[in-house]
Enzyme design. Structure first.
Site, PDB file in Angstrom:
ATOM      1  CD  GLN A  50     -62.001  11.813  10.483  1.00 45.41           C
ATOM      2  OE1 GLN A  50     -61.020  12.115   9.826  1.00 45.41           O
ATOM      3  NE2 GLN A  50     -62.285  12.418  11.624  1.00 45.41           N
ATOM      4  CG  LEU A  96     -62.540  17.399  12.408  1.00 51.47           C
ATOM      5  CD1 LEU A  96     -62.359  17.532  10.904  1.00 51.47           C
ATOM      6  CD2 LEU A  96     -63.185  18.653  12.975  1.00 51.47           C
ATOM      7  CG  HIS A 137     -55.337  11.314  14.288  1.00 49.34           C
ATOM      8  ND1 HIS A 137     -55.695  11.584  15.594  1.00 49.34           N
ATOM      9  CD2 HIS A 137     -56.499  11.362  13.582  1.00 49.34           C
ATOM     10  CE1 HIS A 137     -57.004  11.766  15.673  1.00 49.34           C
ATOM     11  NE2 HIS A 137     -57.522  11.655  14.459  1.00 49.34           N
ATOM     12  CD  GLU A 138     -56.580  12.397   9.845  1.00 48.40           C
ATOM     13  OE1 GLU A 138     -57.565  11.687   9.567  1.00 48.40           O
ATOM     14  OE2 GLU A 138     -56.630  13.322  10.684  1.00 48.40           O
ATOM     15  CG  HIS A 141     -59.516   8.250  11.288  1.00 51.96           C
ATOM     16  ND1 HIS A 141     -60.610   8.048  12.093  1.00 51.96           N
ATOM     17  CD2 HIS A 141     -58.998   9.458  11.642  1.00 51.96           C
ATOM     18  CE1 HIS A 141     -60.756   9.097  12.911  1.00 51.96           C
ATOM     19  NE2 HIS A 141     -59.784   9.968  12.655  1.00 51.96           N
TER      20      HIS A 141
HETATM   21  C1  QAP Z   1     -56.044  14.786  13.701  1.00 59.81           C
HETATM   22  O1  QAP Z   1     -57.703  16.345  14.070  1.00 59.81           O
HETATM   23  C2  QAP Z   1     -54.889  15.280  14.508  1.00 59.81           C
HETATM   24  O2  QAP Z   1     -62.811  18.196  18.901  1.00 59.81           O
HETATM   25  C3  QAP Z   1     -56.846  15.881  13.083  1.00 59.81           C
HETATM   26  O3  QAP Z   1     -64.334  20.332  18.370  1.00 59.81           O
HETATM   27  C4  QAP Z   1     -55.070  15.750  15.801  1.00 59.81           C
HETATM   28  O4  QAP Z   1     -58.312  18.071  12.831  1.00 59.81           O
HETATM   29  C5  QAP Z   1     -53.645  15.267  13.990  1.00 59.81           C
HETATM   30  C6  QAP Z   1     -61.233  19.288  15.795  1.00 59.81           C
HETATM   31  C7  QAP Z   1     -53.988  16.184  16.538  1.00 59.81           C
HETATM   32  C8  QAP Z   1     -52.572  15.705  14.726  1.00 59.81           C
HETATM   33  C9  QAP Z   1     -52.729  16.171  15.989  1.00 59.81           C
HETATM   34  C10 QAP Z   1     -61.507  18.552  16.919  1.00 59.81           C
HETATM   35  C11 QAP Z   1     -62.020  20.392  15.523  1.00 59.81           C
HETATM   36  C12 QAP Z   1     -60.172  18.930  14.826  1.00 59.81           C
HETATM   37  C13 QAP Z   1     -62.532  18.911  17.781  1.00 59.81           C
HETATM   38  C14 QAP Z   1     -58.446  17.461  13.864  1.00 59.81           C
HETATM   39  C15 QAP Z   1     -63.322  20.024  17.503  1.00 59.81           C
HETATM   40  C16 QAP Z   1     -63.049  20.752  16.366  1.00 59.81           C
HETATM   41  C17 QAP Z   1     -59.418  17.820  14.900  1.00 59.81           C
HETATM   42 CO    CO Z   2     -59.467  11.771  13.589  1.00 58.53          CO
END
Ligand code: QAP
Ligand code: CO
Length: 175
Positions: A50, A96, A137-138, A141
């Site tokens: 990312q 993100l 999720h990670e 990626h």
């Molecule tokens: C992945 O995601 C995740 O759209 C990490 O405007 C997501 O940190 C793991 C973020 C859900 C578990 C559950 C996204 C910040 C952050 C946005 C994130 C944004 C600002 C996403």
């Molecule tokens: Co992500």
């Protein structure tokens, strides 16, 4: 080191990450630069792809009950291998690299992950709850997979439309 988050639809996000073999100061500097990016952008997880680096590296910091993310809760995960994937859970995910879009995604409820830390030492954890979801999720990626890939096709088309609109509006606002 430049610190910009790669955003969909950048093809870079489709690259497959490769194994980390040297646990050296380059790795430590990379990890040290990833943490503030994640925290300052309100992230709970970040994979190195990312920020444009296709290595099997990810960091996580799941907020505590007060919504805080103290450094001692930071997990640095190198070369993760998933196993023991059990159960089913749904969570409204974001990313993100796909800003301003959130959707319910199905994942395994619990997973085990074997990984190395920044010094190359081996560990394994069993995760459930948000940590389990974030790890899955990670790790996606690292394989070039985004959470939007898991949407049903009609929902995916709706996403593409909404996302294009968002990018256009953002451009007009001058970001
Ligand atoms: C992945 O995601 C995740 O759209 C990490 O405007 C997501 O940190 C793991 C973020 C859900 C578990 C559950 C996204 C910040 C952050 C946005 C994130 C944004 C600002 C996403
Ligand atoms: Co992500």
């Amino acid at each position: 080191m430049k610190l910009k988050i790669v955003e969909y639809p950048d093809k870079k996000l489709r690259e497959k990450s490769t194994k980390v073999k040297e646990f050296n100061s380059w790795l430590h500097k990379l990890l040290d630069s990833m943490n503030p990016i994640m925290i300052n952008t309100n992230g709970i997880g970040l994979a190195s792809i990312q920020i444009g680096i296709a290595k099997n590296i990810l960091i996580l910091n799941i907020p505590n009950e007060d919504g805080e993310q103290p450094d001692e809760n930071l997990l640095e995960i190198i070369n993760p291998v998933l196993s023991n994937q059990k159960g089913e859970t749904t969570y409204q995910e974001g990313c993100l690299s796909v800003p301003s879009f959130y959707e319910d995604i199905n994942r395994f409820e619990t997973v085990s992950v074997a990984y190395q830390d920044r010094d190359g030492n081996h560990h394994s954890i069993e995760a459930d709850g948000l940590l389990s979801i974030a790890i899955q999720h990670e790790i996606d990626h690292l394989n070039g997979i985004l959470f939007i890939d898991k949407l049903a096709s009609s929902r995916r088309r709706k996403f593409e439309k909404e996302y294009k609109k968002m990018l256009k509006e953002r451009k007009h606002k001058g970001k």
